[in-house]
Design an enzyme around this catalytic site. Structure first.
Site, mmCIF file in Angstrom:
data_model
loop_
_atom_site.group_PDB
_atom_site.id
_atom_site.type_symbol
_atom_site.label_atom_id
_atom_site.label_comp_id
_atom_site.label_asym_id
_atom_site.label_seq_id
_atom_site.Cartn_x
_atom_site.Cartn_y
_atom_site.Cartn_z
ATOM 1 N N HIS A 380 0.983 -1.068 -0.050
ATOM 2 C CA HIS A 380 0.062 0.083 0.010
ATOM 3 C C HIS A 380 0.782 1.220 -0.014
ATOM 4 O O HIS A 380 1.683 1.325 0.769
ATOM 5 C CB HIS A 380 -0.921 -0.026 1.325
ATOM 6 C CG HIS A 380 -1.825 1.212 1.115
ATOM 7 N ND1 HIS A 380 -3.181 1.378 0.506
ATOM 8 C CD2 HIS A 380 -1.624 2.515 1.910
ATOM 9 C CE1 HIS A 380 -3.551 2.396 0.804
ATOM 10 N NE2 HIS A 380 -2.909 3.067 1.491
ATOM 11 N N CYS A 381 0.732 2.082 -1.013
ATOM 12 C CA CYS A 381 1.471 3.376 -1.125
ATOM 13 C C CYS A 381 0.911 4.509 -0.662
ATOM 14 O O CYS A 381 -0.327 4.926 -1.113
ATOM 15 C CB CYS A 381 1.849 3.437 -2.565
ATOM 16 S SG CYS A 381 2.967 4.955 -2.923
ATOM 17 N N PRO A 382 1.405 5.177 0.646
ATOM 18 C CA PRO A 382 0.808 6.346 0.776
ATOM 19 C C PRO A 382 0.877 7.425 -0.094
ATOM 20 O O PRO A 382 0.245 8.365 0.025
ATOM 21 C CB PRO A 382 1.334 6.783 2.238
ATOM 22 C CG PRO A 382 2.810 5.682 1.964
ATOM 23 C CD PRO A 382 2.660 4.792 1.293
ATOM 24 N N ASN A 386 -3.187 4.667 -2.739
ATOM 25 C CA ASN A 386 -3.794 3.446 -3.058
ATOM 26 C C ASN A 386 -2.895 2.253 -3.037
ATOM 27 O O ASN A 386 -1.460 2.422 -2.851
ATOM 28 C CB ASN A 386 -4.002 3.585 -4.606
ATOM 29 C CG ASN A 386 -4.968 2.673 -5.282
ATOM 30 O OD1 ASN A 386 -5.669 1.924 -4.630
ATOM 31 N ND2 ASN A 386 -5.241 2.816 -6.648
#
Length: 546
Positions: A380-382, A386
């Site tokens: 999960h990429c902050p 997303n």
């Protein structure tokens, strides 16, 4: 408060000698006694039948045999006046529950304390049985004799995310109150000090001001609830501040860049590049961030920068808004999956997501941040807000690449600014004096240069790690970090052998879907529906998808 429920009464009581063999499930001996005339419906001195004992010991072979000899599948017995299905549910024997229900056992029957099977499964934390019973038609909001729902029992007795999380996924009524105390599930969780469930209920919009019969809101019952509510509120405030502060910071940065780049400090007349003099129109408009950029070549500077900017925003937008590979299913499909897995003995939480109520495909993972299962989950990429999965991993790699290029453009812009606007003498005074000169010329530009160098280093490391995993290992970030959890990886102290690694060149072709005008054919796999792999016996190495 509801009384703690005990399990089946201890076996340490006197029974006749013929019942000893039946109790411990010696099949041949049991069949011998039944064939000799023992009535399978006859209870012992504790009013417990043979079917009850077989159910609690998960002896499916004996259950089939007793029922074939006339045993009553819903016969009540024991101190709690329970059916064999109640006994199997308490012990968490899903396979026995499935078998008894195939023979017509009714899970809606209540025991001596007024609980049906779904209430027992919820209070003893048997999530798979809760899922199966609801999939077979049990009401998720069914009340027991005291008006307790499965959610209330789970909140009061089970200090873990399941089965509460599963019940919330089935759209349970969060704010129902019981008959006698008018306690909601949140009340019961607070009374039990169940912080895990309190957080889940608050995230599900449980009413903290709901009052019980003592006219006390659930947030008053225990300081844990108040702390959790405060923590949730603070988290929401931090998110709101981020949404406001980040755009504001960008605007301030752009304004500052404009003023800095518009400065016209005194410069050394010996500079090889002339400093453009502002005309009257420029003076009227004010400082411009394009003062030095306007004198740089259009074809070799402006056009590549514009292309890089458009590519960066495109890949960022696709990473941000694209479906990362969410595994979707309708309500009917979810229930059908639960029943199929349970009846085949495969309803294991390692392959079944109790939140999304789906069978998890291979290489997928449930994201706790997005609260959804993602096919070929990477992380999960902050940055993009997303998950990164099969649907947007290529765009994420493009985003990293063009971000790295943009940082390089930033470094190039800082150097160009110093050449045009700052009086320096690197060859004469050396490196350290040069740093002093450019820092005093424009402290803000110097600070941006240092930031660019810092971000360049870790963005470069990140993109290299990603490329190494994709090309050399054939795995995702999640798989690399948790390789020991997955049976299909062979992990040693120094390496990870992946069944998805087909060589560096082929890995890159398949990942980026390189076709080269049809000359190359990448292997396309629908990871949203891929559940198993098997060893390829033909080649003697590697795996094939099935």
């Amino acid at each position: 408060q509801p009384s703690p429920r005990c399990g089946v009464k201890s076996r340490q009581h006197s029974i006749d000698s013929s019942f000893v063999d039946k109790t411990y499930g010696i099949f041949e001996r049991c069949r011998e006694l039944v064939e000799a005339g023992f009535d399978v419906r006859q209870p012992d001195k504790e009013n417990v039948t043979l079917l009850h004992w077989a159910a609690i010991n998960n002896r499916i072979d004996l259950v089939k045999y007793y029922i074939s000899k006339g045993a009553i599948v819903d016969q009540l017995g024991g101190d709690l006046n329970s059916t064999p299905l109640h006994w199997a549910t308490r012990q968490g024997h899903l396979s026995m529950v499935v078998q008894l229900m195939k023979y017509g056992a009714d899970p809606s029957l209540i025991d001596g304390e007024g609980c049906s099977c779904v209430h027992l499964a919820a209070q003893f934390g048997h999530t798979s049985i809760v899922a199966y019973l609801i999939a077979k038609g049990q009401d998720v909001d069914m009340m027991d004799q005291n008006g307790m729902t499965p959610l209330m029992w789970a909140a009061y007795r089970t200090h873990s995310v399941d089965p509460t999380r599963l019940l919330l996924t089935f759209n349970v009524s969060v704010n129902l109150g019981d008959k006698y105390h008018k306690n909601t599930a949140l009340h019961w969780a607070v009374l039990a000090g169940n912080t895990t469930v309190i957080s889940l209920l608050l995230d599900a919009n449980a009413n903290v001001d709901a009052q019980n019969i003592k006219v006390m809101p659930s947030s008053w019952l225990h300081p844990i609830s108040l702390c959790t509510c405060t923590r949730t509120t603070c988290r929401q405030m931090r998110l709101a501040l981020r949404m406001v502060v980040r755009p504001l910071a960008v605007v301030l940065w752009l304004n500052r860049m404009g003023f800095d780049c518009g400065e016209n400090p005194a410069v050394d007349t010996n500079l090889s590049l002339p400093i453009p003099k502002k005309n009257d129109a420029e003076e009227a408009v004010g400082p411009s961030s394009l003062t030095f950029a306007a004198h740089l070549p259009f074809a070799t500077v402006h056009m590549p920068f514009l292309i890089n900017t458009l590519a960066l925003f495109y890949n960022f937008g696709k990473s941000w808004k694209s479906d990362p590979g969410i595994i979707k299913a309708s309500e009917e499909q979810k229930k059908k999956t639960i029943v199929e897995l349970a009846e085949t003995g495969s309803l294991d939480l390692s392959i079944f997501c109790s939140t999304c109520l789906i069978r998890k495909p291979i290489r997928s993972k449930h994201c706790a941040v997005c609260n959804r299962c993602i096919a070929k989950f990477d992380h999960h990429c902050p940055w993009v807000g997303n998950c990164v999965g099969i649907g947007n991993h290529r765009y994420f790699m493009g985003y990293l690449f063009f971000l790295l290029c943009m940082i390089c453009w930033m470094i190039y812009g800082c150097i160009s600014y110093w050449r045009l606007h700052c009086a320096t003498s690197y060859a004469k005074d050396g490196f350290w004096l040069y740093l002093t000169q450019i820092a005093s010329c424009s402290p803000w530009m110097f600070w941006m240069f240092l930031n660019s160098i810092f971000h360049f280093m870790w963005v470069a490391v990140l993109i290299m790690c990603q490329l190494y995993q994709i090309a050399a290992l054939g795995i995702t970030t999640n798989e690399r970090m948790n390789a020991r959890r997955y049976k299909h990886f062979k992990v040693t102290a120094t390496s990870i052998e992946s069944p998805f690694n087909h060589g560096c060149f082929r890995n890159l072709i398949d990942f980026f879907e390189i076709r080269c005008c049809g000359l190359i054919r990448p292997v396309a796999v629908d990871w949203t529906t891929q559940y198993t792999i098997e060893y390829d016996q033909t080649s003697g190495s590697g795996y094939q998808l099935v």
